[in-house]
Motif scaffolding. Structure first.
Motif, short mmCIF file in Angstrom:
data_model
loop_
_atom_site.label_atom_id
_atom_site.label_comp_id
_atom_site.label_asym_id
_atom_site.label_seq_id
_atom_site.Cartn_x
_atom_site.Cartn_y
_atom_site.Cartn_z
N ASP A 239 -5.20 3.25 13.04
CA ASP A 239 -5.95 3.62 11.84
C ASP A 239 -5.94 2.56 10.73
OD1 ASP A 239 -6.62 6.11 12.90
OD2 ASP A 239 -4.76 7.05 12.17
N ILE A 240 -4.88 1.76 10.71
CA ILE A 240 -4.71 0.83 9.58
C ILE A 240 -4.64 -0.61 10.09
CG2 ILE A 240 -3.17 0.12 7.71
CD1 ILE A 240 -2.31 3.01 7.44
N ALA B 18 -8.33 7.50 -1.47
CA ALA B 18 -8.28 7.45 -0.01
C ALA B 18 -9.46 8.18 0.60
CB ALA B 18 -6.97 8.06 0.49
N ASP C 210 -3.31 4.95 -1.27
CA ASP C 210 -4.20 4.17 -0.39
C ASP C 210 -4.52 4.89 0.92
OD1 ASP C 210 -4.47 1.56 -1.87
OD2 ASP C 210 -2.28 1.69 -1.76
N TYR C 211 -3.51 5.52 1.55
CA TYR C 211 -3.72 6.15 2.85
C TYR C 211 -3.15 7.58 2.83
CZ TYR C 211 -3.96 1.16 4.09
OH TYR C 211 -4.25 -0.18 4.11
N LYS D 93 0.82 -1.21 0.00
CA LYS D 93 0.00 0.00 0.00
C LYS D 93 0.86 1.26 0.00
CE LYS D 93 -3.88 -2.37 0.50
NZ LYS D 93 -4.94 -2.39 -0.52
N ASN E 285 -12.61 6.05 0.15
CA ASN E 285 -12.59 4.84 0.96
C ASN E 285 -12.47 5.12 2.46
OD1 ASN E 285 -12.73 3.28 -1.35
ND2 ASN E 285 -10.52 2.96 -1.49
N ASN E 286 -12.61 6.39 2.83
CA ASN E 286 -12.49 6.78 4.24
C ASN E 286 -11.15 6.37 4.84
OD1 ASN E 286 -15.10 8.00 4.48
ND2 ASN E 286 -16.00 5.94 4.60
N GLN E 287 -10.10 6.57 4.07
CA GLN E 287 -8.75 6.23 4.51
C GLN E 287 -7.89 7.50 4.66
OE1 GLN E 287 -7.82 2.95 5.33
NE2 GLN E 287 -10.01 2.67 5.07
#
Length: 328
Positions: free
Chosen positions: A325-326, A293, A268-269, A211, A296-298
């Motif tokens: 968070d992850i 991100a 991704d984040y 990621k 996807n609420n990231q």
């Protein structure tokens, strides 16, 4: 008459003998008392061996600027602006702490809430340093000293410049431990941190290698900055935990226009620097809304108190945030 004279002489002689005997007896008593109150040579040696090291002892050490500094072997009142994190990791309290506009590093206040805050606008002032009566002043690097100010601080207390590489938090922690005679505490702190990293990697599994992630400092519609692998929280994100860098991350702390948000489309984040006075992301901008991100609420807050930092306690808190968070 002669008999009387001889008798008198004999009496005088006997009195003198008795007097001398009494004196001898008293002297023996005094000697005994002296022997009872004066430690023997062996006892003196034993007492000395139990005494603490000389509190006034000093060591001559060369600092990062080449100064030969007479450093106290056991400093009691250390003043070391922006080294509060490693000092706290070694269970040491400075006499005053760094602050921005009177606000100290919040993540350390559980341990330092009773420590006065320095007025660091324009750098530490010699007159303020003097007011705290330090017996050792430490600057992280030459960049923390205004030109020509070293001698002013050196007149107040032994002044030591720790490093020529302020980004090397691990090496600087070790240097600080050597300077303060706390090598064992440094070893323990680093072992604990390395175990934390090991556990975090085990918990994250393959996510970091698969990621992409960015640490972003937003400035609304004006644009944004991205942290690289050698800049504060970016080091923990990329080097320590191994998350992938998107192609846009090439420097350490680069500034981008708002249009460059498009280059974050597939990230991704996103960790956004947050806290008092920090800019907000452009949440109403169509480019921001289009990011993977975001959809996807990231997108996660990254408290600037410790993410905008690179020291052992701060890095540990960054790891805690990422694990919160992850998840794999």
């Amino acid at each position: 008459m002669k008999k009387m004279t001889r008798f008198t002489q004999l009496a005088i002689i006997l009195m003198l003998v008795a007097l001398l005997a009494a004196c001898g007896s008293n002297n023996n008593g005094n000697n005994s008392a002296a022997e009872a109150t004066t430690p023997s040579a062996n006892a003196s040696s034993a007492n000395l061996s139990e005494q603490p090291a000389d509190e006034n002892a000093v060591r001559t050490l060369k600092d990062a600027m080449g100064h030969e500094v007479q450093v106290p072997a056991h400093p009691k009142k250390v003043l070391a602006p922006f080294l509060e994190d490693p000092l706290t990791a070694l269970a040491l309290k400075p006499v005053a702490q760094w602050g921005a506009a009177g606000v100290p590093q919040q993540y350390l206040q559980d341990q330092l809430k009773d420590v006065p805050v320095l007025n660091m606008e324009g750098g530490m002032k010699p007159e303020e340093a003097l007011s705290y009566g330090p017996d050792l002043i430490i600057f992280l690097a030459p960049t923390y000293l205004a030109d020509g100010s070293y001698e002013q601080f050196a007149k107040i207390a032994p002044t030591y410049v720790l490093s020529d590489n302020e980004a090397d938090w691990r090496g600087n922690l070790e240097k600080l431990g050597t300077l303060l005679n706390e090598e064992d505490a440094v070893k323990t702190a680093l072992e604990k941190f390395d175990k934390k990293v090991e556990d975090a990697k085990a918990q994250l599994g393959t996510l970091p290698s698969e990621k992409t992630a960015v640490l972003l400092q937003a400035d609304g519609e004006k644009g944004f900055k991205l942290f690289g692998p050698n800049f504060y929280g970016g080091e923990t994100l990329y080097k320590t935990l191994g998350f992938k860098q998107p192609a846009i991350v090439t420097g350490d702390y680069d500034t981008f226009s708002i249009e460059k948000l498009a280059d974050l489309k597939d990230v991704d984040y996103i960790f956004v620097i947050s806290g008092p006075g920090r800019g907000k992301p452009p949440v109403d901008n169509s480019l921001w809304k289009s990011l993977q991100a975001v959809q996807n609420n990231q997108v996660f807050d990254a408290d600037s108190g410790h993410w905008f930092n690179a020291n052992i306690i701060a890095n540990g808190l960054i790891i805690d945030d990422i694990l919160k968070d992850i998840h794999e």
